[in-house]
Design a protein around this motif. Structure first.
Motif, PDB file in Angstrom:
ATOM      1  N   GLN A  81      -9.937  12.874   3.643  1.00 25.68           N
ATOM      2  CA  GLN A  81     -10.176  13.459   2.172  1.00 25.68           C
ATOM      3  C   GLN A  81     -11.579  13.161   1.844  1.00 25.68           C
TER       4      GLN A  81
ATOM      5  N   ALA B   4       0.453  12.808   0.847  1.00 27.68           N
ATOM      6  CA  ALA B   4       0.765  13.995   0.014  1.00 27.68           C
ATOM      7  C   ALA B   4      -0.714  15.007  -0.110  1.00 27.68           C
ATOM      8  N   ARG B   5      -1.687  14.498  -0.348  1.00 27.88           N
ATOM      9  CA  ARG B   5      -2.796  15.177  -0.786  1.00 27.88           C
ATOM     10  C   ARG B   5      -3.197  16.029   0.528  1.00 27.88           C
TER      11      ARG B   5
ATOM     12  N   ALA C 200       1.387   7.131   0.226  1.00 30.28           N
ATOM     13  CA  ALA C 200       2.302   8.396  -0.240  1.00 30.28           C
ATOM     14  C   ALA C 200       1.154   9.195  -1.016  1.00 30.28           C
ATOM     15  N   ARG C 201       0.351   8.892  -1.949  1.00 27.89           N
ATOM     16  CA  ARG C 201      -0.687   9.675  -2.554  1.00 27.89           C
ATOM     17  C   ARG C 201      -1.440  10.487  -1.506  1.00 27.89           C
ATOM     18  N   GLY C 202      -2.139   9.626  -0.354  1.00 31.65           N
ATOM     19  CA  GLY C 202      -3.105  10.105   0.445  1.00 31.65           C
ATOM     20  C   GLY C 202      -2.414  11.020   1.439  1.00 31.65           C
TER      21      GLY C 202
ATOM     22  N   ASP D 231      -0.930  18.783   1.448  1.00 25.01           N
ATOM     23  CA  ASP D 231      -1.200  19.926   0.688  1.00 25.01           C
ATOM     24  C   ASP D 231      -2.164  20.790   1.124  1.00 25.01           C
TER      25      ASP D 231
ATOM     26  N   GLU E  33       2.124   3.193  -2.437  1.00 21.65           N
ATOM     27  CA  GLU E  33       1.717   4.172  -3.232  1.00 21.65           C
ATOM     28  C   GLU E  33       0.616   4.657  -2.812  1.00 21.65           C
ATOM     29  N   HIS E  34      -0.586   4.136  -2.121  1.00 24.74           N
ATOM     30  CA  HIS E  34      -1.722   4.789  -1.477  1.00 24.74           C
ATOM     31  C   HIS E  34      -1.420   5.552  -0.358  1.00 24.74           C
TER      32      HIS E  34
ATOM     33  N   THR F  56       0.831  -1.354  -0.113  1.00 22.32           N
ATOM     34  CA  THR F  56       0.051   0.015   0.140  1.00 22.32           C
ATOM     35  C   THR F  56       0.895   1.122   0.052  1.00 22.32           C
TER      36      THR F  56
ATOM     37  N   ARG G  82       3.969   9.151   8.430  1.00 23.66           N
ATOM     38  CA  ARG G  82       4.643   8.286   7.688  1.00 23.66           C
ATOM     39  C   ARG G  82       5.404   7.341   8.405  1.00 23.66           C
TER      40      ARG G  82
END
Length: 306
Positions: A272, A160-161, A156-158, A164, A153-154, A151, A175
Motif C-alpha cells: 500500500q 480488502a484495500r 482484513a482491512r489491508g 480493490d 482487523e488489520h 491483527t 488469507r
C-alpha cells in the motif's frame, strides 16, 4: 508533532551542530534520504545526522535507539548506524536529533539482494546475533509481535484495500497463509531483542548481498517470529529455506508459521505504501511495491508446505 520539509535545511543542521557539537559543524553535509520518520543527512564520510520530520512518534524512536543500540551493535555481524550523540530540542529545532555512524551501500528496495545463499546466510547471522534474551525494562512492541489473532482487523482491512486496487491476484490464498499462522501456538520462550522494522528500505546491500541494517527505532523485545518474517520480503527466490537452515537456534514449526503471518501483514503494508494512489505520507516509495508482491507470491506458493 510533525516537521515540514522546509524546517530542515543544511543551514538548520549546521546551526544545531555549532550549538551542540561544534567539532562536527564544518564537515561536508548533504541530504542522504527522506524516510518515513526521519530525514538522513550524510556528515562527512563516516557520520550521519537523523532528524524527525513526518511523524510525531519519531522523537521517542530516536531516543530509544540512542539508549539501546550502542550496547547491541558491537555483537552484530552487519553494519549498523551506531548512535554517537543525541541532540536535544532547541529554539532552532524543537525536536531531538541523532548523530550516528554512516552505513554505506544501497537500500534493498532499490538494490535487492541477488546472491541468494550469501544474503540468506548474512540475514540469518544478523538475526541469530540479535535475538538474545532482552533484559528487564526492554521496550515493548506497541502493536507488533503480540498474538497474530489480534491483527485480524488489520489483515482484513489491508487485504480488502489491496484487492480493490487490483494489487493481489489471489486474496484467498493470502488469507489462508495468515489464518494458518494465526492458528499456530504462540511463543513460549523468553522475549528476545527484535529489530522490529525489517523491510527493504531498512536493509542495505553491497555486491548483491545484505551488508547492513539501519533504523532501529522500532527495536523491542518479543517473539522472534516477527523478525523471521523478513526473510520472505528481503531474500530472492529460493533463499528462504537457506535462511531457515542457517538461523540458530533452529526455529520450530510453530514459529515459522507465525513468521509467515507477520510476513503477510508486512507485505500488505509495503504494497500500500508503494502504491501512489494510497500513499499519503512522506517516505513511501514506488520501490516498496515489487518486493511486497514477490513476498506474497512466495508466501502463497508455500501453502503446500502448511
Amino acid at each position: 508533532m510533525t516537521t515540514t520539509e522546509a524546517d530542515i535545511t543544511e543551514d538548520v543542521i549546521r546551526d544545531l551542530l555549532r550549538e551542540q557539537r561544534p567539532d562536527l559543524a564544518d564537515r561536508p553535509l548533504r541530504l542522504g534520504a527522506r524516510g518515513w520518520d526521519n530525514q538522513v543527512w550524510r556528515l562527512g564520510d563516516d557520520l550521519a545526522v537523523r532528524l524527525p520530520w513526518a511523524t510525531g512518534a519519531a522523537d521517542d524512536l530516536l531516543r530509544k535507539e540512542h539508549t539501546w543500540l550502542p550496547s547491541l551493535a558491537p555483537h552484530l555481524p552487519l553494519l549498523t548506524p551506531v548512535p554517537q550523540y543525541l541532540g536535544e530540542p532547541s529554539e532552532r529545532f524543537p525536536r531531538p536529533w541523532l548523530v550516528t555512524t554512516w552505513v554505506p551501500g544501497e537500500p534493498a528496495d532499490r538494490a535487492p539482494a541477488t546472491r541468494a545463499a550469501a544474503a540468506a546466510v548474512a540475514l540469518a547471522a544478523f538475526l541469530t546475533a540479535l535475538h538474545r534474551p532482552a533484559p528487564e525494562g526492554a521496550p515493548a512492541g506497541r502493536d507488533r509481535g503480540g498474538p497474530l489473532a489480534d491483527t485480524a482487523e488489520h489483515l482484513a482491512r489491508g487485504l480488502a484495500r489491496a484487492t480493490d486496487l487490483g494489487l493481489i491476484p489471489d486474496p484467498d490464498a493470502v488469507r489462508a497463509v495468515w489464518e494458518d499462522a494465526a492458528a499456530a501456538p504462540g511463543w513460549a520462550g523468553p522475549d528476545v531483542w527484535l529489530h522490529g522494522d525489517l523491510h527493504p528500505a531498512n536493509v542495505v546491500t553491497t555486491d548483491g548481498t545484505i551488508s547492513g541494517v539501519i533504523d532501529f527505532g522500532d527495536l523491542f523485545a518479543g517473539d522472534p517470529a516477527f523478525d523471521l518474517a523478513a526473510a520472505w520480503i528481503l531474500l530472492p527466490d529460493g533463499a528462504v529455506d537457506l535462511f531457515h537452515d542457517a538461523y540458530r537456534p533452529s526455529a520450530d514449526a510453530a514459529t515459522l508459521r507465525r513468521a509467515r503471518g507477520w510476513a503477510v501483514l508486512r507485505a500488505l503494508v509495503c504494497l500500500q505504501i508503494g502504491d501512489a494512489g494510497v500513499h499519503g505520507r512522506p517516505g513511501g516509495k514506488a520501490t516498496w511495491g515489487p518486493p511486497a508482491r514477490a513476498s506474497l507470491r512466495r508466501l502463497t506458493a508455500s501453502l503446500h508446505q502448511l
